[in-house]
Design a protein around this motif. Structure first.
Motif, PDB file in Angstrom:
ATOM      1  N   ASN A  56      -4.036  -8.887  -0.727  1.00 26.45           N
ATOM      2  CA  ASN A  56      -3.926  -8.310   0.707  1.00 26.45           C
ATOM      3  C   ASN A  56      -5.382  -8.844   1.384  1.00 26.45           C
ATOM      4  O   ASN A  56      -5.298  -8.669   2.732  1.00 26.45           O
ATOM      5  CB  ASN A  56      -4.009  -6.828   0.556  1.00 26.45           C
ATOM      6  N   PRO A 105      -0.783  -5.366  -4.225  1.00 29.14           N
ATOM      7  CA  PRO A 105      -1.624  -5.891  -3.242  1.00 29.14           C
ATOM      8  C   PRO A 105      -2.128  -7.064  -3.955  1.00 29.14           C
ATOM      9  O   PRO A 105      -2.987  -7.656  -2.943  1.00 29.14           O
ATOM     10  CB  PRO A 105      -2.554  -4.781  -3.035  1.00 29.14           C
ATOM     11  N   GLU A 158       0.773  -1.037   0.085  1.00 33.52           N
ATOM     12  CA  GLU A 158       0.084   0.129   0.039  1.00 33.52           C
ATOM     13  C   GLU A 158       0.755   1.362   0.090  1.00 33.52           C
ATOM     14  O   GLU A 158       0.447   2.251  -0.765  1.00 33.52           O
ATOM     15  CB  GLU A 158      -1.049  -0.002   1.101  1.00 33.52           C
TER      16      GLU A 158
END
Lengths: 386, 351
Positions: free
Chosen positions: A369, A363, A320
């Protein structure tokens, strides 16, 4: 707590800095997602090996320097600081090698590690399948025992580096009657075996960074199995832990990006929206936080600790952060941000577009994620399984 | 290079945690909140028995003589249990300021032993805070005046109580008259002492905030494991899990920032103030984020006086702006990273 480098560590930093200053190519190598660039990067791996810098954490007899994790961090910091080429053999050196050291036989270590360190064998990963992405236990690609061979049939996909790499490591179903994470076996195989066909997949930037691999009665000797038959899931989890955890993304990478972003903002302060400064400040804070957290983990591991669910917090944090930093750069660059490296005139700034595109994948790969958040919630926070 | 705490740091903070778990349960905090002074003599005495009031006081004044790094895990625990006491202000900040006064040691001799045995409460007035916390029951007030340090008794000042959303805070407007008689340190020396104090105060607040963040996360976890909807604990739903996982990530990456700041303060590193500002921002952000996510997970219960969450949320909301708000600390970092020749990038983490 002692947040100072020892004399030995400072000397080590000076040594690698000097070597890199003398050896990092002055021109940027072509992308390793092209045939030519791949071989250029292999040459660079050989160069690193010639200075015994290709796998610093490995024991000396396998081509390393026996560095501990703090020295590894120092090496990485200098590597990114020097703007050295990306590591084309990252899959091998940072992911497979630690697993090999733990699960491989002595013979396998001798057979695979020195060639890996020398850049002779460059490795690709074989996890995902069309029906097994986040749900990796749904793997169906078969490796059925036939005497002293496994016969592989099926398909792998999103296999990073597979278009040009020499070898593949991955997880296959060795017990056709089994389900989920039982009956899986971890196998290493050369990508030039008869029965293998590779179909490159173009990524966002138009280059074949990953591929589909089709297996049609591919015979692999049993000695290429790592760990016990049917125990592949545990072996793979160790590899995935390394991938999400310490070794996939060293902090130097993001500290370099943040430093470049700060420079970019300073150069464009007159025209950039002042609110972007917030993202720039945050890039410094987050990249420092990531470095500090890595030093803390390395210190703990050195004292006999283990990597647990923090591998998952790491993965969320760096992916991120990388997105945010590259987005900020795109906003600063404004209408020039869309220009690609292939555009002869774009020059330096087009690197931000490369970074921005690649950050979109962060991600998603190495366990999405969302999967990481499940792992954190269930294993670290103790929330009930769904 | 070693980024781990010594065994005895960890053992000490473990023992304090166990002590506070028993002595500072939420029901007790509520009782203290409702008293007029907002402070409890009994709790203060117990804190003193644990040695907490003596931590920073040198041995010659009957203290233990420990430093900033020894405090950091303790501040975290004080935050976790939202202890309503001016312990940090008195035993960490005022003790440091008094101990570092130049010259004549009369004031040290008078006050440091009283800090150590827990009998004195000291409030500190600094221009970064518009009001003075805990002035109402302070035995001594240390006042900023154009970088001079002044020491005044409570009877020498006028004060008005202000009402904070955090009922455990006791804030006062203080008016007073500086004079030669109240001055205990000239500006020439005071300026750097006030700088050192501000950094220590922001560091302590940051540690309280990360403790609070952890507490609110723990409350959210407990609630989501108990509360059932659709026949299941709500904590089994991914939408709830992911909110709490994000809080865990924020906390995980704020802690090492806090510890670097403590180390920089302890060893007076050149980047001390920047590292402290970083810690204050990271821990404050983690605390606010944890509050937001925990109240969401608590649902309507989170919006009540009855649920314990409120006590920790309110303290986090208030403390985030104490000893330098977000703008103050962000500016200190921006000034650093945009300065020419700043040591940035890989390899400069511990510069």
């Amino acid at each position: 707590m002692r947040l100072e480098y020892t004399e030995r560590q400072t000397k080590f930093r000076a040594e690698i800095r000097e070597w890199l200053a003398a050896n990092v190519p002055s021109h940027e190598l072509k992308s390793f997602d092209t045939k030519e660039g791949f071989e250029e990067h292999r040459e660079w791996e050989r160069k690193l090996h010639s200075g015994r810098w290709s796998a610093v954490t490995w024991p000396t007899e396998l081509g390393g320097r026996g560095c501990d994790l703090i020295e590894w961090l120092i090496f990485e910091e200098e590597y990114w600081r020097a703007g050295a080429p990306l590591r084309v053999n990252q899959n091998g050196i940072f992911l497979l090698a630690p697993t090999l050291m733990e699960y491989g036989t002595e013979e396998q270590k001798k057979r695979f590690l020195p060639r890996m360190a020398a850049g002779d064998d460059l490795w690709a990963q074989g996890w995902s399948e069309p029906g097994a992405g986040s749900d990796m236990a749904a793997i169906r690609c078969k490796a059925v025992r036939d005497g002293d061979h496994y016969v592989i049939n099926g398909q792998k996909t999103w296999s990073t580096r597979a278009v040009f790499a020499d070898w593949l490591f991955g997880l296959f179903r060795s017990d056709p009657e089994s389900s989920r994470h039982h009956g899986l076996t971890f196998v290493l195989l050369p990508l030039n075996l008869p029965g293998i066909s590779i179909r490159p997949i173009k990524q966002l930037n138009g280059l074949p960074g990953f591929a589909e691999i089709f297996f049609d009665d591919v015979r692999v000797p049993v000695e290429n199995r790592m760990g016990e038959e049917g125990q592949g899931w545990n072996v793979a989890m160790a590899t995935a832990g390394f991938e999400r955890g310490l070794m996939l993304r060293s902090p130097g990478r993001f500290q370099k990006t943040s430093k470049d972003l700060i420079e970019l903002y300073k150069d464009n302060r007159e025209t950039a929206d002042p609110s972007i400064s917030d993202a720039v400040v945050k890039s410094w804070m987050d990249s420092e936080a990531y470095a500090l957290s890595t030093y803390a983990t390395a210190s703990r591991l050195r004292k006999g600790g283990h990597i647990g669910a923090e591998a998952s917090t790491n993965k969320i944090f760096w992916s991120e952060m990388d997105l945010a930093m590259n987005e900020a750069a795109m906003h600063i660059l404004g209408p020039s941000a869309e220009l690609m490296t292939q555009d002869g005139e774009a020059g330096e700034i087009s690197r931000w577009l490369d970074g921005f595109l690649f950050s979109q994948a962060g991600p998603i790969y190495a366990g999405s994620n969302e999967i990481q958040r499940n792992i954190i919630a269930e294993r670290m926070l103790g929330l009930p399984r769904s | 290079m070693d980024f781990t705490f010594k065994e005895d740091h960890i053992d000490f903070s473990d023992s304090i945690r166990k002590f506070l778990m028993v002595e500072a349960a939420p029901e007790m905090l509520r009782e203290i909140w409702e008293t007029e002074s907002g402070r409890s003599k009994a709790l203060r005495e117990k804190l003193a028995e644990q040695g907490l009031t003596a931590l920073s006081v040198p041995e010659e004044f009957n203290g233990i003589g420990l430093g900033d790094l020894d405090w950091i895990l303790i501040h975290q625990e004080l935050g976790y249990y939202a202890i309503p006491d001016s312990l940090s202000d008195t035993a960490y900040l005022a003790a440091w300021l008094l101990n570092n006064l130049p010259g004549d040691a009369a004031l040290k001799k008078e006050w440091l032993p009283k800090i150590a045995n827990g009998s004195a409460r000291i409030a500190i007035a600094h221009p970064v805070n518009p009001m003075v916390a805990d002035a109402g029951n302070a035995d001594l007030l240390l006042m900023w005046h154009n970088d001079e340090i002044h020491a005044v008794q409570r009877k020498q000042v006028q004060m008005t109580l202000r009402t904070s959303i955090d009922a455990s805070r006791r804030l006062f407007d203080v008016t007073w008259k500086p004079s030669d008689a109240t001055r205990i340190c000239p500006a020439s020396h005071g300026a750097s002492l006030w700088q050192g104090l501000l950094d220590r105060a922001a560091l302590a607040a940051a540690a309280h905030l990360i403790g609070l963040a952890q507490r609110m996360l723990d409350l959210g976890i407990d609630y989501s494991a108990q509360r059932k909807q659709f026949g299941k604990p709500i904590g089994s739903f991914q939408a709830v899990k992911h909110q709490l996982a994000d809080v865990a990530v924020k906390i995980e990456f704020a802690k090492p920032v806090l510890y670097r700041a403590a180390y920089s303060v302890m060893h007076d590193k050149s980047r001390r103030s920047v590292n402290v500002s970083h810690a204050k921002l990271a821990c404050g952000e983690a605390a606010w984020f944890s509050a937001r996510k925990s109240i969401q997970v608590h649902g309507a219960m989170g919006y009540t006086w009855e649920a314990d969450l409120q006590m920790f949320m309110k303290r986090a909301w208030a403390l985030n702006a104490a000893w330098g708000d977000q703008s103050f600390h962000k500016k200190r970092i921006a000034d650093f990273i945009y300065s020419s020749g700043a040591a940035l990038g890989p390899g400069e983490t511990f510069t």
